[in-house]
Write a protein that holds these residues in place. Sequence first.
Motif: not given
Length: 122
Positions: A44-50, A71-80, A84-90
Motif C-alpha cells: 500500500g502506502d507503507t515502505l517496508v524494509f525486510v 542487527k535492528q540498529r544496523r537495518i535502521s541506520k541503512i533505512s534512514l 535520505q539518499s532517495r529524498r523520500l518521505d513515505p
Amino acid sequence: MGNLSTGKIGEDMAAAYLEAAGYRIVERNYRCPLGEIDLIALEGDTLVFVEVKSRRSENYGLPQLAVGPGKQRRISKISLYYLQSRRLDPASVRFDVVAILLRPEKTSIELIKDAFELAYGR
C-alpha cells in the motif's frame, strides 16, 4: 549447500511470498556504505524494509532470533540512509522479518510484520 546459496534461495522465496501477499518489491539487496538490506517493498502506502533469515535446521535457533538488537540498529541506520539518499518521505515505514526454514521434509515461511521499531544507539 553453503550459507550463501541458502541465503539466496531464502531471499528468492521471500520475494515471491511477499509479492503473492500483495507487496511490490522495489529493491533487492540494497547496498550502501552502512551495509545491506535484503528487500525493500511497498505494501500500500507503507515502505517496508525486510530482513530475510533462512536456515536449514533449528540447530542454531529459529531464524528470526538472528535479528537481534544489533542487527535492528544496523537495518535502521541503512533505512534512514536509503530514505535520505532517495529524498523520500513515505507516509509510513515498517520493518518486517521473513523467517524461512528450508527443511527436506517441509519448508516453512513466517512473515513477521512490524517486527521491530526504528532503533537508535550503538
